[in-house]
Design a protein around this motif. Structure first.
Motif, PDB file in Angstrom:
ATOM      1  N   ALA A  58      22.392  -7.948  -9.968  1.00  0.00           N
ATOM      2  CA  ALA A  58      22.538  -6.493 -10.064  1.00  0.00           C
ATOM      3  C   ALA A  58      22.517  -5.878  -8.679  1.00  0.00           C
ATOM      4  O   ALA A  58      22.016  -6.484  -7.725  1.00  0.00           O
ATOM      5  CB  ALA A  58      21.407  -5.889 -10.900  1.00  0.00           C
ATOM      6  N   CYS A  95      20.706  -5.971  -3.254  1.00  0.00           N
ATOM      7  CA  CYS A  95      21.042  -6.454  -4.589  1.00  0.00           C
ATOM      8  C   CYS A  95      19.866  -7.256  -5.127  1.00  0.00           C
ATOM      9  O   CYS A  95      19.094  -7.832  -4.359  1.00  0.00           O
ATOM     10  CB  CYS A  95      22.286  -7.345  -4.544  1.00  0.00           C
ATOM     11  N   ASP A 127      29.121  -3.902  -6.351  1.00  0.00           N
ATOM     12  CA  ASP A 127      29.271  -4.443  -7.709  1.00  0.00           C
ATOM     13  C   ASP A 127      30.117  -5.709  -7.724  1.00  0.00           C
ATOM     14  O   ASP A 127      29.946  -6.554  -8.608  1.00  0.00           O
ATOM     15  CB  ASP A 127      29.909  -3.408  -8.635  1.00  0.00           C
ATOM     16  N   VAL A 129      28.100  -8.995  -7.862  1.00  0.00           N
ATOM     17  CA  VAL A 129      27.327  -9.396  -9.038  1.00  0.00           C
ATOM     18  C   VAL A 129      27.958 -10.664  -9.636  1.00  0.00           C
ATOM     19  O   VAL A 129      29.159 -10.724  -9.875  1.00  0.00           O
ATOM     20  CB  VAL A 129      27.240  -8.259 -10.073  1.00  0.00           C
TER      21      VAL A 129
END
Length: 97
Positions: free
Chosen positions: A11, A20, A44, A47
């Motif tokens: 995440a 992260c 993102d 991830v």
């Protein structure tokens, strides 16, 4: 001895701070990803990626096979246990590894 240990980014913890959440063998910690983030790209995108983590920083992106092989070697030489103990005992849930 302090080694890089493989972990998987699960995440984005704080995009502004370039942090992260990384899962390292079941232990989750916030890690600085500035060294592996693509300039101008959203965090993102990281991830799911596997990274080598050293002193709170993701130093490089690695593939899942390399992560598994590295964890296996670290376990065989007894270093994985020491690194995991340090993660569990030395840092709280919101600290960086």
């Amino acid at each position: 001895m302090c080694l890089g240990i493989p972990g998987q980014i699960v995440a984005v913890a704080d995009a502004d701070a370039m942090l992260c959440t990384v899962d390292v063998s079941g232990v989750r910690r916030a890690v600085d990803v500035a060294c592996v983030a693509a300039p101008g790209r959203p965090l993102d995108e990281l991830v799911g990626a596997w990274v080598l983590v050293h002193v709170g920083f993701a130093m490089s992106v690695i593939d899942e096979d390399e992560a598994a092989a590295t964890l296996k070697v670290l376990t065989e030489i007894g270093e994985a246990e020491a690194e995991m103990a340090a993660l569990r005992l030395g840092l709280d849930q919101n600290a960086t590894i």
